[in-house]
Design an enzyme around this catalytic site. Structure first.
Site, mmCIF file in Angstrom:
data_model
loop_
_atom_site.group_PDB
_atom_site.id
_atom_site.type_symbol
_atom_site.label_atom_id
_atom_site.label_comp_id
_atom_site.label_asym_id
_atom_site.label_seq_id
_atom_site.Cartn_x
_atom_site.Cartn_y
_atom_site.Cartn_z
ATOM 1 N N THR A 124 8.407 0.337 36.554
ATOM 2 C CA THR A 124 8.741 1.598 36.056
ATOM 3 C C THR A 124 7.668 2.604 36.261
ATOM 4 O O THR A 124 6.582 2.225 36.508
ATOM 5 C CB THR A 124 8.777 0.624 34.126
ATOM 6 N N ASP A 125 7.973 4.188 36.024
ATOM 7 C CA ASP A 125 6.608 4.958 35.828
ATOM 8 C C ASP A 125 6.225 4.755 34.826
ATOM 9 O O ASP A 125 4.715 5.175 34.238
ATOM 10 C CB ASP A 125 7.316 6.357 35.665
ATOM 11 N N GLU A 126 6.410 3.852 33.247
ATOM 12 C CA GLU A 126 5.535 3.612 33.058
ATOM 13 C C GLU A 126 3.732 3.481 32.880
ATOM 14 O O GLU A 126 2.741 3.118 32.868
ATOM 15 C CB GLU A 126 5.775 3.314 31.260
ATOM 16 N N TYR A 148 4.755 -3.932 26.664
ATOM 17 C CA TYR A 148 5.181 -4.124 27.813
ATOM 18 C C TYR A 148 5.052 -3.097 29.274
ATOM 19 O O TYR A 148 4.874 -4.463 29.905
ATOM 20 C CB TYR A 148 6.807 -2.506 27.298
ATOM 21 N N LYS A 152 4.337 -4.786 32.771
ATOM 22 C CA LYS A 152 4.802 -4.996 34.208
ATOM 23 C C LYS A 152 3.390 -4.597 34.798
ATOM 24 O O LYS A 152 4.209 -4.638 36.987
ATOM 25 C CB LYS A 152 6.201 -3.222 33.611
ATOM 26 N N ARG A 271 5.161 6.027 16.912
ATOM 27 C CA ARG A 271 5.115 4.503 17.503
ATOM 28 C C ARG A 271 4.135 4.496 18.086
ATOM 29 O O ARG A 271 3.592 5.617 18.359
ATOM 30 C CB ARG A 271 5.937 4.411 19.141
HETATM 31 P P1 NAD Z 1 17.697 -4.939 30.105
HETATM 32 O O1 NAD Z 1 16.129 -5.150 28.971
HETATM 33 O O2 NAD Z 1 18.437 -4.164 29.959
HETATM 34 O O3 NAD Z 1 18.212 -5.874 30.397
HETATM 35 C C1 NAD Z 1 16.990 -7.297 31.046
HETATM 36 C C2 NAD Z 1 17.763 -8.025 31.654
HETATM 37 O O4 NAD Z 1 17.153 -9.528 32.144
HETATM 38 C C3 NAD Z 1 18.872 -9.014 30.899
HETATM 39 O O5 NAD Z 1 19.809 -9.698 31.431
HETATM 40 C C4 NAD Z 1 17.919 -10.558 30.760
HETATM 41 O O6 NAD Z 1 19.177 -12.276 30.001
HETATM 42 C C5 NAD Z 1 17.362 -10.486 31.766
HETATM 43 N N1 NAD Z 1 15.734 -11.320 31.818
HETATM 44 C C6 NAD Z 1 14.781 -11.141 30.670
HETATM 45 N N2 NAD Z 1 14.237 -12.856 30.955
HETATM 46 C C7 NAD Z 1 14.401 -13.352 32.227
HETATM 47 C C8 NAD Z 1 14.477 -14.431 32.709
HETATM 48 N N3 NAD Z 1 12.753 -14.654 31.951
HETATM 49 N N4 NAD Z 1 14.862 -14.668 33.861
HETATM 50 C C9 NAD Z 1 15.803 -14.514 33.950
HETATM 51 N N5 NAD Z 1 16.491 -13.314 33.055
HETATM 52 C C10 NAD Z 1 15.817 -12.878 31.956
HETATM 53 O O7 NAD Z 1 16.907 -4.212 31.179
HETATM 54 P P2 NAD Z 1 16.617 -2.575 31.598
HETATM 55 O O8 NAD Z 1 17.111 -1.673 31.014
HETATM 56 O O9 NAD Z 1 17.677 -3.317 32.635
HETATM 57 O O10 NAD Z 1 15.779 -2.985 32.717
HETATM 58 C C11 NAD Z 1 15.797 -3.406 34.106
HETATM 59 C C12 NAD Z 1 14.674 -3.648 34.921
HETATM 60 O O11 NAD Z 1 14.569 -2.431 35.193
HETATM 61 C C13 NAD Z 1 12.974 -4.024 34.186
HETATM 62 O O12 NAD Z 1 12.313 -4.347 34.922
HETATM 63 C C14 NAD Z 1 12.388 -2.850 33.703
HETATM 64 O O13 NAD Z 1 11.197 -2.739 33.757
HETATM 65 C C15 NAD Z 1 13.389 -1.591 34.746
HETATM 66 N N6 NAD Z 1 13.206 -0.276 34.770
HETATM 67 C C16 NAD Z 1 14.442 -0.096 33.623
HETATM 68 C C17 NAD Z 1 14.014 1.553 33.066
HETATM 69 C C18 NAD Z 1 14.925 2.152 32.450
HETATM 70 O O14 NAD Z 1 14.828 3.086 32.093
HETATM 71 N N7 NAD Z 1 15.882 0.830 31.882
HETATM 72 C C19 NAD Z 1 13.572 2.458 34.004
HETATM 73 C C20 NAD Z 1 12.650 2.364 34.889
HETATM 74 C C21 NAD Z 1 12.177 0.542 35.353
HETATM 75 P P1 TYD Z 2 12.731 4.608 24.945
HETATM 76 O O1 TYD Z 2 13.846 4.150 24.992
HETATM 77 O O2 TYD Z 2 12.934 3.028 23.666
HETATM 78 O O3 TYD Z 2 12.301 4.563 25.897
HETATM 79 P P2 TYD Z 2 10.196 4.245 26.899
HETATM 80 O O4 TYD Z 2 9.932 4.393 25.446
HETATM 81 O O5 TYD Z 2 10.488 2.585 27.723
HETATM 82 O O6 TYD Z 2 10.223 5.823 27.283
HETATM 83 O O7 TYD Z 2 12.373 6.005 24.357
HETATM 84 C C1 TYD Z 2 12.485 6.636 24.659
HETATM 85 C C2 TYD Z 2 11.779 7.877 23.800
HETATM 86 O O8 TYD Z 2 12.660 8.284 22.552
HETATM 87 C C3 TYD Z 2 10.563 7.504 23.639
HETATM 88 O O9 TYD Z 2 9.219 8.647 23.762
HETATM 89 C C4 TYD Z 2 10.497 6.628 21.644
HETATM 90 C C5 TYD Z 2 11.538 7.809 21.631
HETATM 91 N N1 TYD Z 2 12.361 7.104 20.625
HETATM 92 C C6 TYD Z 2 12.626 7.776 19.422
HETATM 93 O O10 TYD Z 2 11.791 8.997 18.637
HETATM 94 N N2 TYD Z 2 13.753 6.650 18.766
HETATM 95 C C7 TYD Z 2 14.079 5.604 18.575
HETATM 96 O O11 TYD Z 2 14.533 5.541 17.562
HETATM 97 C C8 TYD Z 2 13.020 5.187 19.751
HETATM 98 C C9 TYD Z 2 13.976 3.405 19.640
HETATM 99 C C10 TYD Z 2 12.741 5.849 20.650
#
Ligand code: NAD
Ligand code: TYD
Length: 336
Positions: A124-126, A148, A152, A271
């Site tokens: 992730t970019d985070e 988090y 990562k 947050r």
């Molecule tokens: P999500 O939380 O929707 O899904 C995570 C999945 O991983 C779930 O199905 C969960 O059951 C499974 N999981 C968790 N722990 C596990 C374990 N120990 N063993 C096997 N399975 C396990 O997450 P997402 O948003 O789909 O993110 C997927 C990946 O992409 C992550 O690695 C996250 O860091 C990365 N990512 C997400 C975003 C975003 O905006 N959502 C952006 C950049 C990167």
């Molecule tokens: P989020 O979807 O949790 O992603 P991330 O923190 O990983 O970027 O949040 C996106 C942005 O929205 C973040 O700046 C936090 C804000 N946010 C709120 O203001 N209220 C909320 O209830 C949530 C879940 C996020």
């Protein structure tokens, strides 16, 4: 490459990725390994249940026996499995370290042992932390600010060490904030859309001016596929949507699309450790031949309508997470 282990394939991005790959590559076989944590959902893959190219395995990436057994049957691993929600990591970080760091190591060890062709870590970019101006390149030092993103970053460093020490054929992608169908309704967009549908307040943190770069999930999937096939082993690639928006902008788009009043916005305490802005330089992956295809305005509208049409999907989830939402609400109040 014909068979891929996709960990976390029952989550948001993982399930979209499995659908994307099976459509694009008719001869590929995919094994999904997913622990079905609160965020994992078999329903996310229900349309593919009868597809004989997909095998679902319910298990944990921290379980060496399971991982070894599955990895011995595939050519590549893509690790989406992770604990992913910043707010949850603030309250309980153990499971983040367990899955995002130790789980990654266990997958890497299996990749090495079974001489996997390619191991791709979804990051992730985070991990770069917050940036006031400009954009992070892949060379920027990691400076995570939440439990988090620290977990990562730990996973990314383990990948780097495996490549340097053992020559494990690794790749890393670092994507910006995704949006699209099947996203767990605790993340900003699906949380606010589903609250707005029910006329429940939208808790906007702080001044609402934090900036995220929004990437449509299919663009992310295409980027991951591109790096899997064309990426240079040992390298890291940023994936971004080129779509920076403040949280208040996103909130207003949601309310306008759903024809709901601004009075639903509830300003709540910020947050802790809240990153102000994320932005990545995507020049490296663009040189490799990828760029985002979806226009934000169209894809976000389509995403909002997906939640309107798929109420039964998110209602079940929201019912289960009521206690957690109550806990969070009390937390913003305590922080004031
Ligand atoms: P999500 O939380 O929707 O899904 C995570 C999945 O991983 C779930 O199905 C969960 O059951 C499974 N999981 C968790 N722990 C596990 C374990 N120990 N063993 C096997 N399975 C396990 O997450 P997402 O948003 O789909 O993110 C997927 C990946 O992409 C992550 O690695 C996250 O860091 C990365 N990512 C997400 C975003 C975003 O905006 N959502 C952006 C950049 C990167
Ligand atoms: P989020 O979807 O949790 O992603 P991330 O923190 O990983 O970027 O949040 C996106 C942005 O929205 C973040 O700046 C936090 C804000 N946010 C709120 O203001 N209220 C909320 O209830 C949530 C879940 C996020």
């Amino acid at each position: 490459m014909h068979s891929i282990l996709v960990t976390g394939g029952a989550g948001f991005i993982g399930s979209n990725f499995v659908r994307f790959m099976l459509k694009k590559y008719p001869s590929y076989r995919i094994i999904v390994l997913d622990a079905l944590t609160y965020a994992g959902n078999r329903e996310n893959l229900s349309d593919l249940e009868k597809d004989s190219r997909l095998t679902f395995y319910h298990g944990n990436i921290c379980d060496r026996t399971v991982v070894d057994n599955l990895v011995s049957h595939v050519d590549a691993i893509i690790n989406f499995a992770a604990e992913t929600h910043v707010d949850r990591s603030i309250h309980e970080a153990d499971s983040f370290v367990q899955t995002d760091v130790l789980g990654t190591l266990i997958l890497l060890e299996a990749a090495r042992k079974y001489k996997i062709e390619r191991y791709l870590q979804i990051s992730t970019d985070e991990v770069y932390g917050s940036i006031e101006q400009g954009a992070f390149t892949e060379e920027h030092p990691l400076a995570p600010n939440s439990p988090y993103s620290a977990s990562k970053a730990g996973g990314d460093l383990m990948v780097r060490a495996h490549y340097k020490t053992f020559g494990t054929p690794t790749l890393v992608t670092r994507a910006s904030n995704n949006y699209g169908p099947f996203q767990y309704p605790e993340k900003l967009i699906p949380f606010f859309v589903t609250n707005a549908i029910d006329d429940i307040p939208l808790p906007l943190y702080g001044d609402g001016m934090n900036i995220r770069d929004w990437l449509y999930v299919d663009d992310h999937c295409e980027g991951v596929d591109h790096v899997l096939h064309h990426g240079v082993i040992g390298e890291t690639y940023n994936i971004g949507g080129g779509n920076e928006r403040t949280n208040i902008d996103i909130t207003q788009i949601i309310l306008k699309t759903l024809n709901k009043p601004d009075t639903l916005i509830k300003r709540v305490a910020d947050r802790p450790g809240h990153d102000r802005r994320y932005a990545v330089d995507t020049g490296k992956i663009e040189k490799l031949g990828w760029k985002p295809r979806f226009r934000f305005e169209d894809a976000v509208e389509e995403t909002i309508q997906w939640y309107v049409k798929n109420e039964s999907w998110w209602r079940k989830i929201k019912e289960k997470q009521k206690a957690y939402q109550e806990f969070l609400k009390k937390n913003y109040e305590d922080r004031k």
